[in-house]
Design an enzyme around this catalytic site. Structure first.
Site, PDB file in Angstrom:
ATOM      1  N   SER A  13       0.606  -3.513  -7.057  1.00 43.80           N
ATOM      2  CA  SER A  13       0.733  -4.566  -6.055  1.00 43.80           C
ATOM      3  C   SER A  13       0.016  -5.826  -6.532  1.00 43.80           C
ATOM      4  O   SER A  13      -1.197  -5.807  -6.768  1.00 43.80           O
ATOM      5  CB  SER A  13       0.111  -4.122  -4.732  1.00 43.80           C
ATOM      6  OG  SER A  13      -0.079  -5.262  -3.908  1.00 43.80           O
ATOM      7  N   ASP A  40       3.724  -8.104  -1.994  1.00 42.72           N
ATOM      8  CA  ASP A  40       3.326  -8.017  -0.584  1.00 42.72           C
ATOM      9  C   ASP A  40       3.416  -9.375   0.097  1.00 42.72           C
ATOM     10  O   ASP A  40       2.604 -10.268  -0.164  1.00 42.72           O
ATOM     11  CB  ASP A  40       1.880  -7.510  -0.495  1.00 42.72           C
ATOM     12  CG  ASP A  40       1.790  -6.014  -0.735  1.00 42.72           C
ATOM     13  OD1 ASP A  40       2.490  -5.264  -0.032  1.00 42.72           O
ATOM     14  OD2 ASP A  40       1.022  -5.606  -1.631  1.00 42.72           O
ATOM     15  N   MET A  42       3.008 -11.526   3.352  1.00 38.33           N
ATOM     16  CA  MET A  42       2.305 -11.525   4.643  1.00 38.33           C
ATOM     17  C   MET A  42       2.420 -12.907   5.270  1.00 38.33           C
ATOM     18  O   MET A  42       2.303 -13.920   4.570  1.00 38.33           O
ATOM     19  CB  MET A  42       0.835 -11.167   4.445  1.00 38.33           C
ATOM     20  CG  MET A  42       0.654  -9.827   3.728  1.00 38.33           C
ATOM     21  SD  MET A  42      -1.073  -9.394   3.610  1.00 38.33           S
ATOM     22  CE  MET A  42      -0.967  -7.910   2.600  1.00 38.33           C
ATOM     23  N   HIS A  77       7.798  -6.072  -0.200  1.00 34.51           N
ATOM     24  CA  HIS A  77       7.326  -5.456   1.043  1.00 34.51           C
ATOM     25  C   HIS A  77       7.075  -6.573   2.042  1.00 34.51           C
ATOM     26  O   HIS A  77       6.075  -7.282   1.945  1.00 34.51           O
ATOM     27  CB  HIS A  77       6.045  -4.651   0.745  1.00 34.51           C
ATOM     28  CG  HIS A  77       5.378  -4.088   1.950  1.00 34.51           C
ATOM     29  ND1 HIS A  77       4.113  -3.536   1.898  1.00 34.51           N
ATOM     30  CD2 HIS A  77       5.771  -3.979   3.251  1.00 34.51           C
ATOM     31  CE1 HIS A  77       3.767  -3.118   3.098  1.00 34.51           C
ATOM     32  NE2 HIS A  77       4.745  -3.388   3.942  1.00 34.51           N
ATOM     33  N   GLY A 153      -1.912  -5.513   5.671  1.00 33.43           N
ATOM     34  CA  GLY A 153      -2.574  -6.801   5.787  1.00 33.43           C
ATOM     35  C   GLY A 153      -3.595  -7.078   4.697  1.00 33.43           C
ATOM     36  O   GLY A 153      -3.833  -8.232   4.370  1.00 33.43           O
ATOM     37  N   GLY A 188      -4.534   2.460  -0.562  1.00 35.71           N
ATOM     38  CA  GLY A 188      -5.632   3.378  -0.895  1.00 35.71           C
ATOM     39  C   GLY A 188      -5.307   4.409  -1.954  1.00 35.71           C
ATOM     40  O   GLY A 188      -6.015   5.404  -2.095  1.00 35.71           O
TER      41      GLY A 188
HETATM   42  C1  DX5 Z   1      -1.393  -3.704   2.240  1.00 42.93           C
HETATM   43  C2  DX5 Z   1      -0.372  -3.811   1.149  1.00 42.93           C
HETATM   44  C3  DX5 Z   1      -0.621  -2.976  -0.039  1.00 42.93           C
HETATM   45  C4  DX5 Z   1      -1.886  -3.297  -0.782  1.00 42.93           C
HETATM   46  C5  DX5 Z   1      -2.420  -2.011  -1.313  1.00 42.93           C
HETATM   47  O1  DX5 Z   1      -0.921  -4.371   3.359  1.00 42.93           O
HETATM   48  O2  DX5 Z   1       0.917  -3.454   1.655  1.00 42.93           O
HETATM   49  O3  DX5 Z   1       0.496  -3.021  -0.931  1.00 42.93           O
HETATM   50  O4  DX5 Z   1      -1.725  -4.168  -1.872  1.00 42.93           O
HETATM   51  O5  DX5 Z   1      -3.657  -2.255  -1.877  1.00 42.93           O
HETATM   52  P1  DX5 Z   1      -4.622  -1.090  -2.326  1.00 42.93           P
HETATM   53  O6  DX5 Z   1      -3.898  -0.308  -3.379  1.00 42.93           O
HETATM   54  O7  DX5 Z   1      -5.801  -1.817  -2.820  1.00 42.93           O
HETATM   55  O8  DX5 Z   1      -4.872  -0.255  -1.092  1.00 42.93           O
HETATM   56 ZN    ZN Z   2       2.616  -3.252   0.230  1.00 46.55          ZN
END
Ligand code: DX5
Ligand code: ZN
Length: 230
Positions: A13, A40, A42, A77, A153, A188
């Site tokens: 990501s 990602d 947002m 996403h 987020g 995570g």
């Molecule tokens: C959170 C995003 C994830 C994020 C994951 O809203 O959708 O894609 O980048 O980050 P990590 O891998 O650090 O949890």
């Molecule tokens: Zn994501």
């Protein structure tokens, strides 16, 4: 679980990349073995954060290519509300897969069809407290199910264990459908839990901070693949 070993994919990501060096970061994770690029989006409305839009996707698209010339799919996403206009803009900007949260669309089936009509693969994203019920009516139309193992987020949050049960349920639905649908998990994911997520039925793994938080991106992805083989 399927009898055959699934083809696993790792989708770094860019949320955790150094935004001041975004192009170089993209090239570095591709050189390190990224299967997909997770993007990602947002909007500071559906989620309390604001990232990047279609123009950034379009700028990165020509660089989503491996040394052997093969393309690296862009996995968008969308954490935005409403969905349709931005989904169309991302399709025009070079997205290969576009996923959205069903809560964020007034007409989920229509949004799925609109993404597919643009030639992209369509996915639905499920928050930690969102049930899978909408799949009763959409599984025949989608290409990807994305299970959130954190609340959307922010990067760098802790994996929520109940996501594993949801991944198991989603895998059962995919098998019952008989369709070729990717099952991706987001949030995570680390070297030390990726295997548990795979054992629950996931085949595609988003990882932001786990990869970009370390200096050697290939080493992290190699360690993830080794954990998936054990
Ligand atoms: C959170 C995003 C994830 C994020 C994951 O809203 O959708 O894609 O980048 O980050 P990590 O891998 O650090 O949890
Ligand atoms: Zn994501």
């Amino acid at each position: 679980m399927p009898n055959t070993t699934p083809t696993y994919r790792i989708a770094p990501s860019l949320l955790s990349a150094d935004f001041a060096r975004l192009g170089d970061e993209l090239k570095a994770v591709i050189a390190g073995g990224a299967d997909w690029i997770h993007f990602d989006v947002m909007d500071n409305h559906y989620v309390p954060n604001l990232t990047f839009g279609p123009m950034v996707c379009q700028a990165l698209k020509p660089h989503c290519v491996r040394a052997d010339g093969s393309a690296v799919p862009i996995d968008v996403h969308l954490m935005v509300q409403p969905v349709d206009a931005l989904a169309a803009a991302f399709a025009d900007a070079g997205a290969d897969l576009i996923s959205f949260h069903p809560e964020a669309s007034g007409h989920v089936h229509r949004s799925v069809q609109a993404i597919k009509a643009k030639g992209c693969k369509a996915g639905l994203v499920f928050n930690p407290a969102t049930p899978l019920d909408v799949l009763d009516w959409t599984i025949d139309d989608i290409d990807l199910i994305l299970i959130m193992s954190v609340n959307p987020g922010f990067g760098g949050q802790s994996f929520i264990d109940s996501a594993l049960r949801k991944v198991e349920q989603a895998r059962k639905r995919i098998e019952a459908s008989g369709r070729d649908i990717r099952l991706e998990v987001d949030g995570g994911i680390k070297i030390d839990n990726i295997r548990r997520v795979a054992d629950a039925g996931a085949d595609t793994f988003v990882a932001g901070s786990a990869i970009f938080g370390k200096p050697d991106y290939r080493a992290v992805m190699d360690a993830m693949r080794a954990a998936l083989k054990d």
